[in-house]
Design a protein around this motif. Sequence first.
Motif, PDB file in Angstrom:
ATOM      1  N   ARG A  19       9.279 -13.297   5.276  1.00  0.00           N
ATOM      2  CA  ARG A  19       9.487 -12.103   6.110  1.00  0.00           C
ATOM      3  C   ARG A  19      10.093 -10.960   5.295  1.00  0.00           C
ATOM      4  O   ARG A  19       9.711  -9.806   5.447  1.00  0.00           O
ATOM      5  N   THR A  20      11.027 -11.291   4.430  1.00  0.00           N
ATOM      6  CA  THR A  20      11.670 -10.271   3.603  1.00  0.00           C
ATOM      7  C   THR A  20      10.674  -9.663   2.625  1.00  0.00           C
ATOM      8  O   THR A  20      10.637  -8.440   2.439  1.00  0.00           O
ATOM      9  N   CYS A  23       8.302  -7.407   4.566  1.00  0.00           N
ATOM     10  CA  CYS A  23       8.997  -6.170   4.934  1.00  0.00           C
ATOM     11  C   CYS A  23       9.117  -5.250   3.720  1.00  0.00           C
ATOM     12  O   CYS A  23       8.883  -4.037   3.816  1.00  0.00           O
ATOM     13  N   ASP A  26       5.690  -3.718   3.080  1.00  0.00           N
ATOM     14  CA  ASP A  26       5.373  -2.686   4.069  1.00  0.00           C
ATOM     15  C   ASP A  26       6.113  -1.388   3.772  1.00  0.00           C
ATOM     16  O   ASP A  26       5.531  -0.295   3.823  1.00  0.00           O
ATOM     17  N   VAL A 136      16.957  -8.712   6.855  1.00  0.00           N
ATOM     18  CA  VAL A 136      15.803  -9.318   7.511  1.00  0.00           C
ATOM     19  C   VAL A 136      16.136 -10.752   7.864  1.00  0.00           C
ATOM     20  O   VAL A 136      16.520 -11.528   6.996  1.00  0.00           O
TER      21      VAL A 136
END
Length: 137
Positions: A19-20, A23, A26, A136
């Motif tokens: 997830r980190t 992120c 992105d 995150v």
Amino acid sequence: MFSKIMTPVDLAHVGTLERTLQCTADLAAHYRAPVVFVGVTAGTPGSVAHTPQEFAKKLDAFAREQGEKHGYEASGHAMTSKDPAIDLDPTLLKAVEETGADLVVMATHPPNFRDYIWPSNGGYVAEHAKVSVLLVR
């Protein structure tokens, strides 16, 4: 708005950073910002590398792989600490200054009772950094 993103990584636990890393990718794409991955190692042999130089090479390879995978400029910034378990927080704050990052994107865990006694690494960095910090979970 952001010109350089710093993302601390633990190469021994990359699988928990999905997830980190997404992120980070992105935000790098949105702001067209380069990313510097920071890793902290001890001067003694560890589970990831035998020497700080070997650790730096592995971190650079990780950064290159992430940059190619997600299409952004990426680099590694390896730091050596006498005891990363104890010195991690001040070492990460030093890395913010050394890298010139204006945003830190880092993994954290959901708060629990221990955080009232010992703050999480992410909580410490967010509280003390002079730049924006995105934690995150």
